[in-house]
Design a protein around this motif. Sequence first.
Motif, short mmCIF file in Angstrom:
data_model
loop_
_atom_site.label_atom_id
_atom_site.label_comp_id
_atom_site.label_asym_id
_atom_site.label_seq_id
_atom_site.Cartn_x
_atom_site.Cartn_y
_atom_site.Cartn_z
N SER A 163 0.92 -1.44 -0.06
CA SER A 163 -0.11 -0.04 -0.31
C SER A 163 1.06 1.32 -0.11
CB SER A 163 -1.10 0.00 1.29
OG SER A 163 -1.83 -1.28 1.23
N CYS A 164 2.48 1.25 0.91
CA CYS A 164 2.95 2.63 1.13
C CYS A 164 3.31 2.27 -0.88
CB CYS A 164 3.76 1.92 1.97
SG CYS A 164 3.39 2.00 3.37
N ILE A 165 4.18 1.44 -0.65
CA ILE A 165 4.72 1.64 -2.41
C ILE A 165 3.08 2.27 -3.90
CG2 ILE A 165 5.26 0.28 -4.24
CD1 ILE A 165 7.21 0.17 -2.08
N TYR A 166 2.03 1.93 -4.05
CA TYR A 166 1.16 2.43 -4.44
C TYR A 166 1.07 3.47 -4.03
CZ TYR A 166 0.32 -2.82 -5.45
OH TYR A 166 0.45 -3.86 -6.05
N ILE A 167 0.84 3.88 -2.95
CA ILE A 167 0.53 5.26 -2.82
C ILE A 167 1.75 5.88 -3.17
CG2 ILE A 167 -0.43 7.00 -0.12
CD1 ILE A 167 -1.20 4.47 0.90
N PHE A 168 3.08 5.62 -2.65
CA PHE A 168 4.37 6.84 -3.34
C PHE A 168 4.15 6.91 -4.41
CE2 PHE A 168 8.59 6.97 -4.55
CZ PHE A 168 8.49 7.94 -3.89
N PHE A 198 1.51 6.56 -6.73
CA PHE A 198 1.01 8.09 -7.22
C PHE A 198 0.78 9.31 -6.42
CE2 PHE A 198 -4.03 9.95 -5.49
CZ PHE A 198 -4.52 10.18 -6.97
N CYS A 199 1.14 9.47 -5.40
CA CYS A 199 1.66 10.89 -4.67
C CYS A 199 2.75 11.76 -5.68
CB CYS A 199 2.00 11.27 -3.46
SG CYS A 199 0.58 10.53 -2.60
N SER A 200 3.91 10.52 -6.03
CA SER A 200 4.61 11.27 -7.19
C SER A 200 3.91 11.49 -8.10
CB SER A 200 5.59 10.02 -7.36
OG SER A 200 5.76 9.75 -6.22
N LEU A 201 2.33 10.74 -9.02
CA LEU A 201 2.12 11.25 -10.47
C LEU A 201 1.45 13.00 -9.60
CD1 LEU A 201 1.25 10.86 -12.91
CD2 LEU A 201 -0.25 9.40 -11.67
N LEU A 202 1.00 12.18 -8.64
CA LEU A 202 0.01 14.14 -8.88
C LEU A 202 1.18 15.28 -8.13
CD1 LEU A 202 -2.21 13.14 -5.92
CD2 LEU A 202 -2.89 13.21 -8.48
N GLU A 203 1.74 14.73 -7.96
CA GLU A 203 3.29 16.07 -7.83
C GLU A 203 3.46 16.25 -8.94
OE1 GLU A 203 6.41 15.62 -4.33
OE2 GLU A 203 6.94 14.61 -6.11
N SER A 204 3.85 15.79 -10.10
CA SER A 204 4.65 16.04 -11.23
C SER A 204 3.52 16.35 -11.97
CB SER A 204 5.04 14.44 -12.00
OG SER A 204 5.63 13.58 -10.98
N ILE A 205 2.52 16.01 -11.87
CA ILE A 205 0.70 17.27 -12.48
C ILE A 205 1.10 18.35 -12.23
CG2 ILE A 205 -1.50 17.59 -13.04
CD1 ILE A 205 -1.55 14.37 -12.98
N GLY A 206 1.43 18.53 -10.18
CA GLY A 206 1.04 20.06 -9.64
C GLY A 206 2.32 21.06 -10.33
N ILE A 207 3.09 20.13 -10.56
CA ILE A 207 3.97 21.40 -10.60
C ILE A 207 3.99 21.54 -12.28
CG2 ILE A 207 6.96 21.11 -10.91
CD1 ILE A 207 6.15 21.11 -8.31
N LEU A 208 3.40 21.52 -13.35
CA LEU A 208 3.80 21.31 -14.52
C LEU A 208 2.51 22.49 -14.88
CD1 LEU A 208 3.45 17.91 -16.21
CD2 LEU A 208 5.03 19.67 -16.25
N PHE A 209 1.76 22.70 -13.52
CA PHE A 209 0.14 23.72 -13.52
C PHE A 209 1.40 25.11 -13.09
CE2 PHE A 209 -2.88 20.78 -12.98
CZ PHE A 209 -3.54 20.69 -14.47
N ILE A 210 2.58 25.22 -12.40
CA ILE A 210 3.31 25.74 -12.15
C ILE A 210 3.19 26.35 -12.74
CG2 ILE A 210 5.15 27.12 -10.85
CD1 ILE A 210 4.93 24.93 -9.24
N PHE A 211 3.54 26.56 -14.05
CA PHE A 211 4.41 27.52 -15.38
C PHE A 211 3.99 27.99 -16.07
CE2 PHE A 211 7.60 24.12 -15.00
CZ PHE A 211 8.43 24.20 -15.59
N PRO A 212 2.09 27.43 -16.74
CA PRO A 212 0.84 28.85 -16.87
C PRO A 212 0.78 29.88 -15.97
CG PRO A 212 0.31 26.59 -16.45
CD PRO A 212 1.56 26.23 -16.66
#
Length: 632
Positions: free
Chosen positions: A76-81, A83-97
């Motif tokens: 569960s920790c691996i899966y959550i890690f 998923f959270c890494s994916l969300l984190e990457s999407i969030g960083i991409l939103f910084i540029f616009p």
Amino acid sequence: MISMFKLILLIILLTELETLVILRLYRPINRSSFPFNRYLFTIALLLITIGSLTFAIIKFVLIFHQQFQLSKLYLSCIYIFLFCSLLESIGILFIFPYLNRLKLIEQQYEQNRQEKQVDIRRVFSLAKEERSLMLIGSFFLFIESAIDIVTIILFGQIIAFALKYESMHSVNVTILIYFGIDFINCICSFLNSWLFDLAGQKMIYRLRQNIFNAIIKQEIGFFDENHTGELTNRLSSDTQVVQTMLTGNIALLIQNFIHIIGSLIVMFYLQVTLTLVLISIVPIVILIATIYGNIIENLRQQFQDKLAEANKTAEESISNIRTVRIFGSECKIIDRYKQNLMKSFVIGKKLAFNDALFTGVTGLLTAGTISVVIWYSAKLVHDKKLSTGILSSFLLYLIQVAVAFAYLASLYGEFMQTVGASKRIFYLLDRQPKIPSTSNESCSIEPTDFDGSIHFDNVSFTYPTRPEQQILTNISFSIPPGQKVALVGPSGSGKSTIASLIERFYEPQSGTIYLGSYSLASINPQWLRQNISFVNQEPSLFACSIRYNISFGLDPNQVSFDDIIRVAKQANSHQFIEEFDQKYDTLVGEYDHHLSVARALLMNPKFLLLDEATSALDAQSEYLIQEAIEQF
């Protein structure tokens, strides 16, 4: 260890980037290095998140292919890690616009730096005095929501016990436990509903009072620019929208949020893979909800404004129904009201379409995800890898999460609608009157030697609603104490305007008005109203008793009934009043001009203004009022 190191780096980089943005907005000097620093920090953030995501993917692939015998908690920790890494990457991409829009935001800030922005956080601040009630209600709501999650586990156990044991003993015990905690659930539901509703009633009572206080203190020019229908609409419908969101909807928000978090935790424990498939749509739904919220916020504000225009038309038509009837303009007024309603209806159709589109898209995504989850869970049961009891509990949690997501999606739209509707409320609450109605540092003088003399010194004036039309130009004159002075001139020459300026309904564009030896702008407004009375062309009385209307300008506890009778006799209205059954307790009727003169005389003013106070009366009534004025 790697996650902790990454977290520290992210906190440092995001904090520094936030500091740069704040300096960019609020310190317009020494910003030449901002572009370089901005790109440096964003590239560093991007490298960290990409590295973290790559590490998570590699670790997931290795574990999946090597088929390691690992515990559910570790998996569960691996899966959550991941998923959270994916969300984190999407969030960083939103910084540029958003960084690219920084220049536009800076320009808007310069234009609107005097205006307070309205967002959900500020809307929530309206209920800060009811915070204790809402916190207690949230406590019971938390218990109720937790019980909702526990009952699903019990339901799964009941099915498992029924299939596993021939005896009904375990089922009966579980049913009794289920009934007991459901009884507690009902008590908590009653308490949280009562507390949230009570908080809502207290909030709307205080909010309407504050809005009315803010409206009533505005200068007269404000009421020239804002019609009565618009202002009453803010007091009624807009405040109701805010109350619904801050009490009823906030309870639903908390409850559904707890349902989602609690259900997902249990679902991760029951079946990790199925849960990951379910939450894969969360980023997409959040993105769609953000776009939808921005659209709805603007449309809701437009809808409320157009509805206020329609209410204004209705209020004007009903209050002037005699004029409408005299000219036979019923059809004209009906058509005008219909046109104003049509404007709000057009925007309402856009609101309905966007709401339906958002509901349909999110529903389609949810239905597709649930279909995949149900198919995969059925396959696990078929392959004997999942028990029927766990499957039943998981599917019930799945339904609970789906329903909660649907509620949250609709609530987000309503929150954005409330933000749009509340902008006009905050405009009224934030607006400072251009002419104060009470004493402050600039107008606090209470002359003790005022003899009733008034002097205009080169006064020029235009009305706020007609700035292109000059009413007075460099007017100068004096009114000595103890004299009766008449201003004579054609309609529109400025006679009523001069009376309004003496009452300080408006401020002159240039020049100075003196009361005795003091500037009118420096005198305490409350002292001014107590020493200068004004009877205008169409005096307005309140739908109350004659006694109340005559004593309106003074504290009822400081006015004796003998004084009321005395001024009524001076205004030649006592005889008419005595003919009524309830005498001075009679509701106001047609004798408004007599009562308005009596009301002005009761103030015992040092200066009395009469703006054609007898123009609408017959000869006999005009004679009686003029006789009363001569006795003043």
